[in-house]
Design an enzyme around this catalytic site. Structure first.
Site, PDB file in Angstrom:
ATOM      1  N   ASP A 120       0.839  -1.198   0.000  1.00 41.98           N
ATOM      2  CA  ASP A 120       0.000   0.000   0.000  1.00 41.98           C
ATOM      3  C   ASP A 120       0.874   1.248   0.000  1.00 41.98           C
ATOM      4  OD1 ASP A 120      -2.964   1.102   0.849  1.00 41.98           O
ATOM      5  OD2 ASP A 120      -1.362   2.282   1.774  1.00 41.98           O
ATOM      6  N   LYS A 176      -3.061   6.035  -4.021  1.00 39.31           N
ATOM      7  CA  LYS A 176      -4.141   6.961  -3.660  1.00 39.31           C
ATOM      8  C   LYS A 176      -3.922   8.319  -4.324  1.00 39.31           C
ATOM      9  CE  LYS A 176      -3.783   4.859   0.910  1.00 39.31           C
ATOM     10  NZ  LYS A 176      -2.345   4.495   0.820  1.00 39.31           N
TER      11      LYS A 176
END
Length: 277
Positions: A46, A79
């Site tokens: 991530d 993101k």
């Protein structure tokens, strides 16, 4: 090599229950640390544009592929940052992230914060839907959304977020928001699962860790797993990277789970979503 069990998201895509987070991992260390994590058995990584280390993540992923790991076994999340919200700017931000990562597709793309004062998270999410329908992203979701943000979003879009990534740990159990996720079919993914280390001296956790012969971090991560959370702990050493993944060979009993659940005091290690714009 330890491997994490998989969790099936609401669109059928599978993600590791426990992945490797790289928030505040320096760019110059990211290649080595992510490579260490992949060698240890992690398959989910991530990152985010904000972190400034997408290049290192992508390099480690591509090195692993070159060494024989099938791309479909790896799961990479990034993101879109707050200053890039909006339909066109999100598409441009995605293109920039993909160039830095050096990947053909992304496994999951999230809105980093709702930034309600900007009132742009709906067009931002519509850009994510476009990427999803084009097959450039396998799953889309959000991060740091509160219940009002989620309900407002779902009134305006077609694709239910696969995850909402939120601060979540025994001092901030987010019980009500997790119930909303369950109602809406959104997976809960915990960032700062160890409260940035502030929780590691808690006497309740120290006692439970002693009973199991485990580290406090392993006890907390096991609590996350048994609570049904996806979790992405960061670690900066090979020992901690391996230790964090070694939580699938023991179980906390109901009493221990209850004691940890009772530790909630609404204490955040990071920012509240209403304060970030």
């Amino acid at each position: 090599m330890q491997l994490s069990p998989k969790y099936e998201l609401n669109n059928g895509v599978k993600i590791d229950v426990l992945g490797y987070g790289v928030y505040k991992v320096p760019a110059e260390e990211c290649l080595d640390l992510v490579s260490t994590a992949l060698d240890a058995g992690y398959r989910t990584v991530d990152t985010a544009a904000l972190y400034g280390n997408e290049e290192g993540v992508g390099a480690a992923i591509n090195h692993s592929i070159a060494a024989g790991t099938p791309r479909e076994e790896l799961f990479v999340t990034s993101k879109v940052w707050n200053t890039e919200q909006g339909y066109a700017s999100t598409l441009a931000a995605f293109a920039s992230s993909m160039e830095r990562l050096g990947l053909d597709y992304l496994d999951m793309y999230l809105i980093h914060w709702p930034c309600p004062a900007q009132d742009l998270f709906i067009p931002t999410y519509k850009a994510l839907e476009t990427l999803y329908h084009q097959g450039r992203v396998r799953a889309i979701g959000v991060s740091n959304f509160e219940e009002p943000h989620l309900r407002q979003l779902l009134e305006a879009v077609d694709v239910v977020p696969a995850v909402n990534q939120i601060e979540l740990h025994p001092w901030l159990t987010q019980t009500k928001l997790r119930a909303v996720h369950a109602e809406l079919g959104i997976a809960t993914q915990a960032w700062s699962p160890l409260s940035r280390g502030t929780i590691l001296d808690d006497p309740v956790l120290l006692e439970i860790a002693g009973l199991h012969g485990r580290s406090v971090a392993q006890i907390v991560l096991r609590w996350h797993v048994q609570s049904g959370h996806l979790v992405i702990p960061k670690a900066s050493s090979a020992q901690r990277i391996a230790e964090n993944l070694a939580v699938f060979d023991f179980i906390l009993d109901a009493s221990e789970m209850s004691r940890i659940n009772a530790m909630d005091k609404g204490q955040r290690a990071g920012s509240h979503p209403s304060e970030v714009n």
